[in-house]
Design a protein around this motif. Structure first.
Motif, PDB file in Angstrom:
ATOM      1  N   VAL A   1       0.839  -1.201   0.000  1.00 40.19           N
ATOM      2  CA  VAL A   1       0.000   0.000   0.000  1.00 40.19           C
ATOM      3  C   VAL A   1       0.871   1.247   0.000  1.00 40.19           C
ATOM      4  CG1 VAL A   1      -1.676   1.325   1.356  1.00 40.19           C
ATOM      5  CG2 VAL A   1      -1.990  -1.127   1.046  1.00 40.19           C
ATOM      6  N   SER A   2       1.940   1.235   0.745  1.00 43.53           N
ATOM      7  CA  SER A   2       2.839   2.392   0.786  1.00 43.53           C
ATOM      8  C   SER A   2       3.440   2.666  -0.586  1.00 43.53           C
ATOM      9  CB  SER A   2       3.944   2.143   1.811  1.00 43.53           C
ATOM     10  OG  SER A   2       4.829   3.224   1.855  1.00 43.53           O
ATOM     11  N   VAL A   3       3.935   1.628  -1.240  1.00 42.94           N
ATOM     12  CA  VAL A   3       4.507   1.792  -2.581  1.00 42.94           C
ATOM     13  C   VAL A   3       3.433   2.250  -3.563  1.00 42.94           C
ATOM     14  CG1 VAL A   3       5.501   0.508  -4.526  1.00 42.94           C
ATOM     15  CG2 VAL A   3       6.396   0.181  -2.221  1.00 42.94           C
TER      16      VAL A   3
ATOM     17  N   GLY B   1       0.824   7.424   2.639  1.00 37.52           N
ATOM     18  CA  GLY B   1       2.000   6.635   2.294  1.00 37.52           C
ATOM     19  C   GLY B   1       3.046   6.669   3.387  1.00 37.52           C
ATOM     20  N   VAL B   2       3.230   7.854   3.994  1.00 35.61           N
ATOM     21  CA  VAL B   2       4.181   7.976   5.101  1.00 35.61           C
ATOM     22  C   VAL B   2       3.705   7.151   6.300  1.00 35.61           C
ATOM     23  CG1 VAL B   2       5.136   9.597   6.791  1.00 35.61           C
ATOM     24  CG2 VAL B   2       5.119  10.192   4.366  1.00 35.61           C
ATOM     25  N   LEU B   3       2.402   7.181   6.588  1.00 38.46           N
ATOM     26  CA  LEU B   3       1.869   6.384   7.698  1.00 38.46           C
ATOM     27  C   LEU B   3       2.057   4.888   7.438  1.00 38.46           C
ATOM     28  CD1 LEU B   3      -1.389   8.258   8.721  1.00 38.46           C
ATOM     29  CD2 LEU B   3       0.782   8.187   9.911  1.00 38.46           C
TER      30      LEU B   3
ATOM     31  N   ALA C   1       5.587   3.906   7.983  1.00 37.45           N
ATOM     32  CA  ALA C   1       5.878   3.748   9.414  1.00 37.45           C
ATOM     33  C   ALA C   1       5.384   2.383   9.910  1.00 37.45           C
ATOM     34  CB  ALA C   1       5.250   4.877  10.214  1.00 37.45           C
ATOM     35  N   VAL C   2       4.200   1.980   9.447  1.00 40.02           N
ATOM     36  CA  VAL C   2       3.675   0.665   9.830  1.00 40.02           C
ATOM     37  C   VAL C   2       4.579  -0.439   9.273  1.00 40.02           C
ATOM     38  CG1 VAL C   2       1.739  -0.941   9.503  1.00 40.02           C
ATOM     39  CG2 VAL C   2       1.299   1.436  10.087  1.00 40.02           C
TER      40      VAL C   2
ATOM     41  N   ALA D   1       7.596  -0.655  11.533  1.00 42.76           N
ATOM     42  CA  ALA D   1       7.226  -1.260  12.818  1.00 42.76           C
ATOM     43  C   ALA D   1       7.006  -2.764  12.658  1.00 42.76           C
ATOM     44  CB  ALA D   1       5.979  -0.593  13.377  1.00 42.76           C
ATOM     45  N   ALA D   2       6.333  -3.171  11.601  1.00 40.40           N
ATOM     46  CA  ALA D   2       6.092  -4.603  11.370  1.00 40.40           C
ATOM     47  C   ALA D   2       7.401  -5.343  11.124  1.00 40.40           C
ATOM     48  CB  ALA D   2       5.135  -4.789  10.194  1.00 40.40           C
ATOM     49  N   ALA D   3       8.326  -4.716  10.408  1.00 40.21           N
ATOM     50  CA  ALA D   3       9.628  -5.342  10.171  1.00 40.21           C
ATOM     51  C   ALA D   3      10.391  -5.514  11.486  1.00 40.21           C
ATOM     52  CB  ALA D   3      10.451  -4.514   9.191  1.00 40.21           C
ATOM     53  N   ALA D   4      10.319  -4.517  12.361  1.00 43.42           N
ATOM     54  CA  ALA D   4      10.990  -4.612  13.658  1.00 43.42           C
ATOM     55  C   ALA D   4      10.376  -5.717  14.518  1.00 43.42           C
ATOM     56  CB  ALA D   4      10.935  -3.273  14.379  1.00 43.42           C
TER      57      ALA D   4
END
Length: 137
Positions: free
Chosen positions: A29-31, A47-49, A52-53, A56-59
């Motif tokens: 969705v960001s891309v 896209g910025v939000l 960020a998600v 966070a999901a990768a972390a």
């Protein structure tokens, strides 16, 4: 899922699949928003939000995959994020349980590391340590 040895904790399937899905969807969705937004303020903000998600999901996914404890060849291996410890089981002085965390101490009463008590299959690791004669307090 993702066992390291015979006596090992493992990653829960539910949180792993949920986090992986969140990572993939938020990245897509960001891309998509950045590619199709073409300067629209709301699309860039969304896209910025979503970016960020994605971070966070990768972390969280990295933390899920690296939080483990296993016994291999008489050595207790503890890892979480970038911190890894390995200590022979016969050098463990005691293990204390407080606030859903097992604190592992050596014979000199110095803390070696911690093990999350909510990990899947933690009972197998604790049983193997108890069977090896480790003192639990």
């Amino acid at each position: 899922m993702f066992r390291k040895g015979q006596v090992s904790t493992e990653v829960d399937k539910g949180p792993f699949i949920f986090t992986l899905t969140a990572l993939v969807v938020s990245l897509a969705v960001s891309v998509l928003l950045f590619a199709l937004g073409k300067g629209a303020g709301m699309a860039i903000f969304a896209g910025v939000l979503f970016a960020a998600v994605t971070l966070a999901a990768a972390a969280v996914l990295f933390a899920l995959l690296t939080d483990r404890a296993y016994i291999d060849g008489g050595v207790l291996h503890i890892s979480y994020l970038f911190r890894r410890r390995a200590v022979p089981v016969n050098e463990i002085g005691k293990i204390a349980y407080r606030d859903d965390v097992y604190y592992v101490y050596d014979k000199k009463d110095v803390q070696i590391g911690t093990i999350n008590a909510k990990l899947t299959s933690i009972g197998e690791v604790i049983f193997a340590l108890d069977k090896s004669g480790v003192n639990f307090v």
